[in-house]
Design a protein around this motif. Structure first.
Motif, short mmCIF file in Angstrom:
data_model
loop_
_atom_site.label_atom_id
_atom_site.label_comp_id
_atom_site.label_asym_id
_atom_site.label_seq_id
_atom_site.Cartn_x
_atom_site.Cartn_y
_atom_site.Cartn_z
N GLN A 186 0.88 -1.28 -0.08
CA GLN A 186 -0.03 0.05 0.05
C GLN A 186 0.92 1.28 -0.19
O GLN A 186 0.56 2.06 -0.92
CB GLN A 186 -0.90 0.09 1.17
N TRP A 187 1.86 1.23 0.75
CA TRP A 187 2.76 2.40 0.70
C TRP A 187 3.51 2.84 -0.52
O TRP A 187 4.21 3.94 -0.67
CB TRP A 187 3.79 2.34 1.91
N ASN A 188 3.61 1.83 -1.44
CA ASN A 188 4.05 2.19 -2.62
C ASN A 188 3.21 2.73 -3.60
O ASN A 188 3.65 3.31 -4.65
CB ASN A 188 4.43 0.72 -3.42
N LEU A 189 2.06 3.07 -3.35
CA LEU A 189 0.93 3.85 -3.85
C LEU A 189 0.94 5.15 -3.41
O LEU A 189 0.66 5.27 -2.19
CB LEU A 189 -0.14 3.27 -3.97
N THR A 190 0.70 6.27 -3.89
CA THR A 190 0.52 7.67 -3.61
C THR A 190 -0.79 7.62 -3.12
O THR A 190 -1.81 6.78 -3.31
CB THR A 190 0.59 8.67 -4.56
N GLU A 191 -1.20 8.39 -1.86
CA GLU A 191 -2.53 8.25 -1.28
C GLU A 191 -3.71 8.70 -2.30
O GLU A 191 -4.70 8.64 -2.20
CB GLU A 191 -2.39 9.37 -0.10
N ASP A 192 -3.26 9.65 -3.28
CA ASP A 192 -4.01 9.93 -4.35
C ASP A 192 -4.84 8.79 -5.03
O ASP A 192 -5.70 8.86 -5.62
CB ASP A 192 -3.38 10.98 -5.50
N PHE A 193 -4.04 7.59 -4.97
CA PHE A 193 -4.60 6.34 -5.66
C PHE A 193 -5.76 6.16 -5.05
O PHE A 193 -6.83 5.68 -5.49
CB PHE A 193 -3.51 5.20 -5.48
N PHE A 194 -6.10 6.30 -3.71
CA PHE A 194 -6.99 5.96 -2.75
C PHE A 194 -8.21 6.73 -2.70
O PHE A 194 -9.21 6.96 -2.07
CB PHE A 194 -6.73 5.62 -1.57
N GLU A 195 -7.91 8.18 -3.34
CA GLU A 195 -8.95 9.17 -3.51
C GLU A 195 -9.49 8.77 -5.18
O GLU A 195 -8.81 9.41 -6.01
CB GLU A 195 -8.34 10.58 -3.51
N LEU A 196 -10.71 8.32 -5.03
CA LEU A 196 -11.13 8.00 -6.40
C LEU A 196 -11.41 9.05 -7.32
O LEU A 196 -11.38 9.03 -8.69
CB LEU A 196 -12.47 7.05 -6.29
N LYS A 197 -11.75 10.29 -6.61
CA LYS A 197 -12.10 11.47 -7.63
C LYS A 197 -10.86 11.77 -8.47
O LYS A 197 -11.02 12.43 -9.30
CB LYS A 197 -12.42 12.67 -6.56
N THR A 198 -9.52 11.46 -7.95
CA THR A 198 -8.44 11.75 -8.84
C THR A 198 -8.37 10.98 -10.22
O THR A 198 -7.71 11.30 -11.07
CB THR A 198 -7.11 11.65 -8.10
#
Length: 122
Positions: free
Chosen positions: A49-61
């Motif tokens: 999970q930490w290999n992904l930017t937090e924006d990945f988990f903000e679906l609106k992005t």
């Protein structure tokens, strides 16, 4: 970034290990996919999970959707290991649920669950 391969029968899964954010945009996702395929020959891989930017988990992005669409187009399967209960978004929970029902992308709690999911798909 370090990679290793877990093999079960004729199924191979690359395990990517890094302390860095590996996917912060769509191009990073394509670069990671190409690197995994070049280094290991695998079309299935695991990241944390930490290999992904937090924006990945903000679906609106739309980053998650764009990445998953690219990986689908190139027949790449991915499992993400992490703690996803920390996110309050119903949309994200639904997205994760739907992914886990399919055969392309998985969001799981540990490496063994990721290996089981990816080795279980062709």
């Amino acid at each position: 970034m370090n990679t290793s391969i877990n093999q079960k029968g004729d199924s191979q899964v690359a395990i990517v290990e890094s302390t860095d954010i590996l996917i912060s945009n769509e191009q990073d996702a394509l670069d990671l996919m190409a690197s995994v395929q070049y280094l290991t020959g695998c079309d299935k891989f695991i990241i944390n999970q930490w290999n992904l930017t937090e924006d990945f988990f903000e679906l609106k992005t739309k980053l998650a959707g764009d990445v998953l669409q690219k990986y689908t187009n190139y027949h790449m399967k991915m499992a993400v290991i992490g703690e996803f209960d920390q996110y309050d978004s119903k949309s994200l929970r639904d997205f994760i649920y739907e992914c886990n029902q399919g055969k392309q992308f998985f969001f799981v709690a540990d490496e063994q669950a990721a290996l089981d999911a990816l080795h279980g798909v062709k």
